[in-house]
Write an enzyme that holds these catalytic residues in place. Structure first.
Site, PDB file in Angstrom:
ATOM      1  N   LYS A 175       0.853  -1.195   0.000  1.00 16.34           N
ATOM      2  CA  LYS A 175       0.000   0.000   0.000  1.00 16.34           C
ATOM      3  C   LYS A 175       0.879   1.231   0.000  1.00 16.34           C
ATOM      4  O   LYS A 175       1.866   1.302   0.742  1.00 16.34           O
ATOM      5  CB  LYS A 175      -0.840  -0.038   1.293  1.00 16.34           C
ATOM      6  CG  LYS A 175      -1.878   1.038   1.378  1.00 16.34           C
ATOM      7  CD  LYS A 175      -3.175   0.644   0.705  1.00 16.34           C
ATOM      8  CE  LYS A 175      -4.148   1.791   0.595  1.00 16.34           C
ATOM      9  NZ  LYS A 175      -3.820   2.703  -0.519  1.00 16.34           N
ATOM     10  N   THR A 205      -4.913  12.465   7.254  1.00 13.95           N
ATOM     11  CA  THR A 205      -3.528  12.524   7.735  1.00 13.95           C
ATOM     12  C   THR A 205      -3.413  13.567   8.846  1.00 13.95           C
ATOM     13  O   THR A 205      -2.790  13.321   9.886  1.00 13.95           O
ATOM     14  CB  THR A 205      -2.564  12.840   6.566  1.00 13.95           C
ATOM     15  OG1 THR A 205      -2.787  11.875   5.540  1.00 13.95           O
ATOM     16  CG2 THR A 205      -1.114  12.792   7.000  1.00 13.95           C
ATOM     17  N   LYS A 214       5.196   2.080   8.467  1.00  9.00           N
ATOM     18  CA  LYS A 214       4.001   2.812   8.914  1.00  9.00           C
ATOM     19  C   LYS A 214       2.815   1.859   9.116  1.00  9.00           C
ATOM     20  O   LYS A 214       2.146   1.888  10.146  1.00  9.00           O
ATOM     21  CB  LYS A 214       3.659   3.850   7.832  1.00  9.00           C
ATOM     22  CG  LYS A 214       2.657   4.883   8.233  1.00  9.00           C
ATOM     23  CD  LYS A 214       2.298   5.770   7.041  1.00  9.00           C
ATOM     24  CE  LYS A 214       3.495   6.483   6.423  1.00  9.00           C
ATOM     25  NZ  LYS A 214       3.081   7.463   5.402  1.00  9.00           N
ATOM     26  N   SER A 222      -7.494   4.995   4.368  1.00 10.77           N
ATOM     27  CA  SER A 222      -7.432   4.239   3.102  1.00 10.77           C
ATOM     28  C   SER A 222      -7.851   2.795   3.331  1.00 10.77           C
ATOM     29  O   SER A 222      -8.559   2.194   2.512  1.00 10.77           O
ATOM     30  CB  SER A 222      -5.997   4.241   2.556  1.00 10.77           C
ATOM     31  OG  SER A 222      -5.757   5.379   1.769  1.00 10.77           O
ATOM     32  N   LYS A 240       5.300   2.384  -2.905  1.00 10.65           N
ATOM     33  CA  LYS A 240       5.215   3.798  -3.297  1.00 10.65           C
ATOM     34  C   LYS A 240       5.405   3.893  -4.801  1.00 10.65           C
ATOM     35  O   LYS A 240       6.044   3.034  -5.411  1.00 10.65           O
ATOM     36  CB  LYS A 240       6.315   4.626  -2.599  1.00 10.65           C
ATOM     37  CG  LYS A 240       5.963   6.081  -2.463  1.00 10.65           C
ATOM     38  CD  LYS A 240       4.955   6.283  -1.343  1.00 10.65           C
ATOM     39  CE  LYS A 240       4.663   7.718  -1.047  1.00 10.65           C
ATOM     40  NZ  LYS A 240       4.031   7.873   0.274  1.00 10.65           N
ATOM     41  N   ASN A 253      -3.126  19.704   2.062  1.00 10.26           N
ATOM     42  CA  ASN A 253      -4.197  18.907   2.661  1.00 10.26           C
ATOM     43  C   ASN A 253      -3.952  18.587   4.126  1.00 10.26           C
ATOM     44  O   ASN A 253      -4.778  18.885   4.991  1.00 10.26           O
ATOM     45  CB  ASN A 253      -4.252  17.559   1.933  1.00 10.26           C
ATOM     46  CG  ASN A 253      -5.523  17.436   1.149  1.00 10.26           C
ATOM     47  OD1 ASN A 253      -6.428  18.250   1.323  1.00 10.26           O
ATOM     48  ND2 ASN A 253      -5.599  16.436   0.310  1.00 10.26           N
TER      49      ASN A 253
HETATM   50  N1  GLU Z   1       0.517   8.861   0.658  1.00  5.69           N
HETATM   51  C1  GLU Z   1       0.031   8.626   1.978  1.00  5.69           C
HETATM   52  C2  GLU Z   1       1.160   8.254   2.919  1.00  5.69           C
HETATM   53  O1  GLU Z   1       2.306   8.545   2.660  1.00  5.69           O
HETATM   54  C3  GLU Z   1      -1.133   7.639   2.029  1.00  5.69           C
HETATM   55  C4  GLU Z   1      -0.896   6.268   1.525  1.00  5.69           C
HETATM   56  C5  GLU Z   1      -2.147   5.422   1.431  1.00  5.69           C
HETATM   57  O2  GLU Z   1      -3.217   5.867   1.803  1.00  5.69           O
HETATM   58  O3  GLU Z   1      -2.010   4.296   0.941  1.00  5.69           O
HETATM   59  O4  GLU Z   1       0.932   7.741   3.969  1.00  5.69           O
END
Ligand code: GLU
Length: 446
Positions: free
Chosen positions: A78, A198, A102, A360, A114, A229
């Protein structure tokens, strides 16, 4: 425009090496099995592509793009996709490793990934952006999938980008598959709370750690670097909770007002003129750049822009008693050591900014079950998850006598180690892997 502001005084110049350093240090502290560390030192799968973009003027542009599935021991991978002119493979790998840690810290069943496109999105029209989003999905269709790798928004991508991508994926599949991407518009399978998630997650973590951080309960002053955001949502939440937002910065400049800034006014100035720095008012000082906020007079410094904001060259200037990392990797390892020496508590990115991926996860569950989650259900899941993770990290910091960052990595590493060794031929003792090198047997475990 560079994503890295790393200072020449920083000993680790490469972003991926810097990201891995925290994993290595936590592994040393825990006595993690060397094969686990070896597994986590390399991405599972990385794909690079050149995206061909037909511009509106009929010319052809080429953009480098990547997707990195870092580790899937805990579940499908993810992570977001960013559009940025300075993106590169090492950065994508670092961000994918952070996503792995994370998801493990907040205990959701995902691995980390990513993606990025090397592009200046502000130079493209909407139709060009849509074609670029389609081209990305076309190039990486074999990698992504609702049970394999699930993209989401990141820097300069948003719900609209996700809708374009999900649409292109559905076209290839011949049927809708909303669970392939999260962060979609509400009208297209998304969740209302996703864009502010976030910031909300960071707010919940701050609250859960209030005793440790020892911020004044009322009127604590806050400077925030990054007013997109995440930074914007957090600013509203902090303001609503009695904090005084004294500094705000974006990529074009910053403003500082000891008596507090009017957030609506700053937002309006940014909308009308392009930057928070265009906000004027009584007692408001304009700063040449957001970097100048690093050393601003405040109780809490929020880093919500890009990586390497606080580095070996400016960490000593930080006057805040705590730093909240809403961006990924905004404090370099050298700066981390300087802040620790100066008694500044850092709430690490892999905990502080995990709210986005937690929501998410709710969106993905909703899409897979073809159900509709209410706003209350999402909020309560986010609150429970963030509080539990913050408490676990706090407890682990006390158990190991470590910083919050080291504790967060320790929490992540313990979960990753158990999952990685669960499928290994090495002898294990029930759930707890016992095959570890001599000398590491007595290491703290949980
Ligand atoms: N881009 C966000 C992060 O760095 C969200 C990633 C997601 O929701 O999968 O955590």
């Amino acid at each position: 425009m560079a994503t890295s502001k790393r200072n020449p005084r920083d000993a680790v110049p490469d972003l991926f090496d810097a990201a891995f350093l925290h994993v290595r240090q936590a592994a040393e502290r825990l006595g993690t099995h060397p094969e686990v560390l070896q597994t986590l030192h390399y991405p599972k799968e990385t794909l690079a592509a050149n995206l061909l973009l037909r511009r509106d003027d009929a010319s052809l542009a080429t953009h480098k793009a990547w997707r990195c599935r870092y580790n899937d021991a805990l579940g499908p991978t993810k992570g977001g996709i960013r559009f940025h002119p300075a993106s590169n493979l090492r950065e994508v790998m670092a961000l994918a490793l952070w996503m792995t840690c994370k998801c493990a810290v907040v205990d959701i069943p995902y691995g980390g990934a990513k993606g990025a496109v090397c592009v200046d999105p502000h130079a493209l029209s909407d139709t060009e952006l849509q074609r670029l989003a389609h081209a990305y999905v076309h190039a990486f269709a074999r990698m992504i999938g609702p049970e394999r790798d699930i993209p989401a928004p990141d820097v300069a991508t948003d719900a609209r980008t996700m809708a374009w991508m999900a649409d292109e994926y559905a076209r290839g599949l011949g049927r809708p598959e909303p669970a392939v991407i999260t962060g979609k518009p509400v009208a297209y399978g998304g969740l209302a709370g996703r864009s502010g998630a976030t910031g909300m997650g960071g707010f919940l973590v701050l609250r859960a750690l209030a005793r440790r951080l020892d911020l004044p309960r009322k009127d604590a002053s806050v400077s925030i670097i990054g007013f997109g955001n995440a930074g914007g949502a957090l600013a509203d939440l902090l303001h609503g909770d009695g904090y005084r937002i004294v500094g705000l910065g974006d990529s074009k400049g910053a403003v500082f007002a000891p008596a507090g800034l009017d957030l609506d006014g700053v937002r309006e100035a940014k909308r009308a003129h392009g930057s928070v720095a265009d906000y004027t008012g009584k007692g408001v000082r304009r700063l040449r750049s957001a970097d100048a906020l690093v050393g601003s007079d405040c109780d809490l410094l929020v880093l919500a822009a890009l990586q390497d904001e606080v580095h070996a060259g400016n960490a000593d200037e930080v006057r805040a008693r705590a730093v909240l990392e809403i961006a990924n990797g905004p404090v370099t390892p050298d700066a981390d050591a300087i802040l620790a020496r100066n008694g500044v508590e850092v709430v690490p990115d892999i905990l502080a900014n995990a709210g986005g991926v937690v929501v998410s996860y709710c969106e993905w569950l909703q899409n897979r079950s073809r159900d509709a989650w209410s706003g209350e259900r999402v909020q309560s899941r986010l609150e429970d998850t963030m509080r539990a993770a913050a408490r676990r990290v706090d407890d682990t910091a006390q158990e190991l006598d470590a910083s919050l960052r080291q504790a967060a990595y320790a929490v992540a590493l313990r979960r990753l180690e158990a999952a990685i060794l669960a499928t290994s031929p090495l002898p294990t003792n029930g759930d707890s892997p016992s095959a570890r090198p001599a000398g590491a047997q007595g290491a703290a475990r949980g």
